[in-house]
Design a protein around this motif. Structure first.
Motif, PDB file in Angstrom:
ATOM      1  N   ARG A  17      61.025 110.398 -48.796  1.00 59.99           N
ATOM      2  CA  ARG A  17      60.892 110.101 -47.375  1.00 59.99           C
ATOM      3  C   ARG A  17      59.544 109.503 -47.001  1.00 59.99           C
ATOM      4  O   ARG A  17      59.482 108.560 -46.193  1.00 59.99           O
ATOM      5  CB  ARG A  17      61.155 111.358 -46.545  1.00 59.99           C
ATOM      6  CG  ARG A  17      61.434 111.051 -45.077  1.00 59.99           C
ATOM      7  CD  ARG A  17      61.931 112.291 -44.349  1.00 59.99           C
ATOM      8  NE  ARG A  17      62.391 111.928 -43.019  1.00 59.99           N
ATOM      9  CZ  ARG A  17      61.611 111.779 -41.961  1.00 59.99           C
ATOM     10  NH1 ARG A  17      60.310 111.953 -42.089  1.00 59.99           N
ATOM     11  NH2 ARG A  17      62.119 111.458 -40.789  1.00 59.99           N
ATOM     12  N   LEU A  20      59.650 105.683 -47.484  1.00 54.16           N
ATOM     13  CA  LEU A  20      60.716 104.914 -46.838  1.00 54.16           C
ATOM     14  C   LEU A  20      60.428 104.745 -45.358  1.00 54.16           C
ATOM     15  O   LEU A  20      60.152 105.727 -44.659  1.00 54.16           O
ATOM     16  CB  LEU A  20      62.065 105.628 -47.014  1.00 54.16           C
ATOM     17  CG  LEU A  20      62.492 105.970 -48.447  1.00 54.16           C
ATOM     18  CD1 LEU A  20      63.782 106.797 -48.415  1.00 54.16           C
ATOM     19  CD2 LEU A  20      62.694 104.716 -49.275  1.00 54.16           C
ATOM     20  N   ASP A  21      60.514 103.511 -44.879  1.00 51.00           N
ATOM     21  CA  ASP A  21      60.402 103.336 -43.431  1.00 51.00           C
ATOM     22  C   ASP A  21      61.717 103.753 -42.775  1.00 51.00           C
ATOM     23  O   ASP A  21      62.720 104.012 -43.449  1.00 51.00           O
ATOM     24  CB  ASP A  21      59.990 101.911 -43.057  1.00 51.00           C
ATOM     25  CG  ASP A  21      61.042 100.864 -43.404  1.00 51.00           C
ATOM     26  OD1 ASP A  21      62.241 101.198 -43.474  1.00 51.00           O
ATOM     27  OD2 ASP A  21      60.662  99.686 -43.597  1.00 51.00           O
ATOM     28  N   GLY A  22      61.723 103.816 -41.462  1.00 52.02           N
ATOM     29  CA  GLY A  22      62.890 104.330 -40.756  1.00 52.02           C
ATOM     30  C   GLY A  22      64.156 103.543 -41.016  1.00 52.02           C
ATOM     31  O   GLY A  22      65.235 104.120 -41.196  1.00 52.02           O
ATOM     32  N   ASN A  23      64.044 102.216 -41.071  1.00 51.51           N
ATOM     33  CA  ASN A  23      65.232 101.386 -41.300  1.00 51.51           C
ATOM     34  C   ASN A  23      65.800 101.597 -42.693  1.00 51.51           C
ATOM     35  O   ASN A  23      67.019 101.686 -42.873  1.00 51.51           O
ATOM     36  CB  ASN A  23      64.882  99.908 -41.092  1.00 51.51           C
ATOM     37  CG  ASN A  23      64.616  99.583 -39.641  1.00 51.51           C
ATOM     38  OD1 ASN A  23      65.100 100.255 -38.735  1.00 51.51           O
ATOM     39  ND2 ASN A  23      63.833  98.540 -39.400  1.00 51.51           N
ATOM     40  N   LYS A  24      64.927 101.649 -43.698  1.00 44.69           N
ATOM     41  CA  LYS A  24      65.387 101.835 -45.065  1.00 44.69           C
ATOM     42  C   LYS A  24      66.026 103.207 -45.238  1.00 44.69           C
ATOM     43  O   LYS A  24      67.062 103.340 -45.906  1.00 44.69           O
ATOM     44  CB  LYS A  24      64.225 101.667 -46.048  1.00 44.69           C
ATOM     45  CG  LYS A  24      64.629 101.809 -47.517  1.00 44.69           C
ATOM     46  CD  LYS A  24      65.657 100.766 -47.916  1.00 44.69           C
ATOM     47  CE  LYS A  24      66.030 100.888 -49.381  1.00 44.69           C
ATOM     48  NZ  LYS A  24      67.066  99.906 -49.781  1.00 44.69           N
ATOM     49  N   LEU A  25      65.421 104.222 -44.669  1.00 47.77           N
ATOM     50  CA  LEU A  25      65.970 105.569 -44.766  1.00 47.77           C
ATOM     51  C   LEU A  25      67.345 105.643 -44.116  1.00 47.77           C
ATOM     52  O   LEU A  25      68.295 106.195 -44.695  1.00 47.77           O
ATOM     53  CB  LEU A  25      65.015 106.562 -44.102  1.00 47.77           C
ATOM     54  CG  LEU A  25      65.401 108.045 -44.185  1.00 47.77           C
ATOM     55  CD1 LEU A  25      65.486 108.496 -45.635  1.00 47.77           C
ATOM     56  CD2 LEU A  25      64.407 108.894 -43.417  1.00 47.77           C
ATOM     57  N   GLU A  60      55.970 101.142 -54.256  1.00 48.30           N
ATOM     58  CA  GLU A  60      56.252 100.732 -52.882  1.00 48.30           C
ATOM     59  C   GLU A  60      57.729 100.354 -52.793  1.00 48.30           C
ATOM     60  O   GLU A  60      58.215  99.532 -53.582  1.00 48.30           O
ATOM     61  CB  GLU A  60      55.392  99.542 -52.469  1.00 48.30           C
ATOM     62  CG  GLU A  60      53.902  99.820 -52.427  1.00 48.30           C
ATOM     63  CD  GLU A  60      53.127  98.589 -51.984  1.00 48.30           C
ATOM     64  OE1 GLU A  60      53.523  97.970 -50.980  1.00 48.30           O
ATOM     65  OE2 GLU A  60      52.144  98.240 -52.668  1.00 48.30           O
ATOM     66  N   GLU A  62      60.610  98.430 -51.076  1.00 44.10           N
ATOM     67  CA  GLU A  62      60.712  97.213 -50.255  1.00 44.10           C
ATOM     68  C   GLU A  62      59.347  96.882 -49.651  1.00 44.10           C
ATOM     69  O   GLU A  62      59.130  97.040 -48.439  1.00 44.10           O
ATOM     70  CB  GLU A  62      61.787  97.375 -49.171  1.00 44.10           C
ATOM     71  CG  GLU A  62      63.191  97.487 -49.721  1.00 44.10           C
ATOM     72  CD  GLU A  62      64.269  97.393 -48.652  1.00 44.10           C
ATOM     73  OE1 GLU A  62      63.919  97.368 -47.454  1.00 44.10           O
ATOM     74  OE2 GLU A  62      65.452  97.342 -49.020  1.00 44.10           O
ATOM     75  N   ALA A  64      56.112  95.950 -47.837  1.00 43.97           N
ATOM     76  CA  ALA A  64      55.979  95.319 -46.519  1.00 43.97           C
ATOM     77  C   ALA A  64      55.262  93.982 -46.590  1.00 43.97           C
ATOM     78  O   ALA A  64      55.461  93.115 -45.730  1.00 43.97           O
ATOM     79  CB  ALA A  64      55.227  96.272 -45.579  1.00 43.97           C
ATOM     80  N   SER A 346      68.873 112.288 -42.830  1.00 40.38           N
ATOM     81  CA  SER A 346      67.677 111.511 -43.149  1.00 40.38           C
ATOM     82  C   SER A 346      66.393 112.295 -42.930  1.00 40.38           C
ATOM     83  O   SER A 346      65.411 112.059 -43.614  1.00 40.38           O
ATOM     84  CB  SER A 346      67.648 110.239 -42.292  1.00 40.38           C
ATOM     85  OG  SER A 346      67.647 110.560 -40.918  1.00 40.38           O
TER      86      SER A 346
END
Length: 352
Positions: A17, A20-25, A60, A62, A64, A346
């Motif tokens: 977690r 992971l950013d919010g969209n990926k999670l 990392e 995905e 940024a 999530s």
């Protein structure tokens, strides 16, 4: 069942977690909870392989800072001793080459007709399709006697009607052979489940090194790694989620009587065709080895690497990933299906 237990999947999500950013999670959780196998199982393998790399020097998900098109699944340092790597994760199965759609269409045509004769009768039918053989350019090609546009003839309808109304106990198997169709029909004592009510002896086979699911999925993933910064190692992790072609990699007794396109031939052709754009392909295959005097199989992962130039340090890292991955409950060929009980969360540290 899923490839991993529900509790293990939730634990891996919780561990990752912070990366992971919010969209990926949200994307991962949605795919993991999806009832469609082709969505859930690739998500499981993506999660597990990223999780298995979490202890390398720098990981990392995905990245940024990536600017060259769609982001790869991971950027990692420490996978190789002297340079960073980008990793794209793919999965494949045999759905498109198994003949499943052809057999299902023919089966459902007969089921529907049987139900017009005796209500519900077709729901109990099981179908065994014969193989076909063609020789093309000296290569023996195995097919399935399930024509693409099959329609029941009047003669076949009459034959099936006579069989359904015969009331013989037990009811003998019925063989229908016409217009490219050759199938044996059996009435079971219990209702059949669609897509599990037919069988053929022909294993999934491909005869082209470039027109097949493995080559296609590798090609689709290429754009996400080929734009990596200079000096970065570009690698595709390919996992088996129902591909007998991949599962046969490293088999102790390969079939030498067929000239089909094996996974090794396909991947080496891909690397040759895309030379300079990708450095390696690693296949992860879940294994179940049955041991003498033991009813419980030994479960493990096998990583098979393909490269043009041997890369020092990569094999050691792959052995580490093999050992870190959670043990598979099933492989894709043994009927793994998405999670059914409960849903992954999530942001939660516990299951519901």
């Amino acid at each position: 069942m899923a490839i991993f237990t529900r509790r293990r999947i939730q634990a891996m999500l919780n561990d990752l977690r912070p990366l992971l950013d919010g969209n990926k999670l949200a994307d991962l959780v949605a795919r993991l909870n999806n009832k469609r196998v082709e969505q859930a199982l690739p998500a499981e393998m993506e999660l597990a392989l990223v999780w298995a790399m979490r202890d390398f020097d720098c990981l990392e998900v995905e990245p940024a800072w990536w600017v060259n098109g769609k982001k790869p699944d991971a950027y990692v340092e420490g996978l190789l001793p002297d340079r960073p790597a980008v990793v794209e994760i793919a999965s494949t199965n045999d759905n498109s080459i198994s003949g499943q759609q052809l057999m299902d269409r023919c089966s459902q045509t007969i089921v529907a007709h049987a139900n017009t004769i005796k209500k519900g009768f077709g729901d109990y039918l099981y179908f065994r399709f014969a193989e076909t053989t063609e020789i093309e350019r000296g290569i023996r090609m195995r097919g399935i006697a399930a024509p693409k546009r099959y329609m029941l003839s009047d003669a076949a309808k009459a034959l099936i009607k006579e069989w359904v109304l015969s009331n013989n106990e037990p009811l003998q198997h019925l063989r229908v052979e016409e217009s490219g169709l050759c199938v044996e029909i059996e009435k079971k004592n219990y209702k059949q489940i669609r897509y599990h009510n037919f069988w053929t002896s022909r294993p999934p086979r491909v005869y082209s090194e470039t027109d097949n699911p493995i080559y296609n999925v590798l090609s689709q993933k290429l754009s996400q790694i080929e734009g990596a910064p200079e000096g970065t190692y570009r690698i595709i992790f390919l996992s088996e989620i129902g591909s007998r072609t991949l599962d046969e990699l490293g088999a102790p007794f390969p079939n030498v009587n067929e000239r089909n396109a094996t996974a090794e031939k396909i991947i080496r052709r891909f690397l040759s065709d895309k030379k300079g754009r990708v450095d390696a392909v690693v296949v992860f295959v879940p294994k179940k080895d049955y041991r003498l005097f033991s009813q419980e199989p030994k479960r493990s992962w096998k990583a098979v690497v393909f490269w043009d130039v041997e890369t020092p340090g990569l094999l050691d890292s792959l052995r580490k990933i093999e050992a870190t991955l959670p043990l598979p409950r099933f492989n894709g060929l043994s009927g793994a299906v998405p999670l059914q009980a409960g849903r992954l969360r999530s942001g939660a540290a516990r299951m519901v």
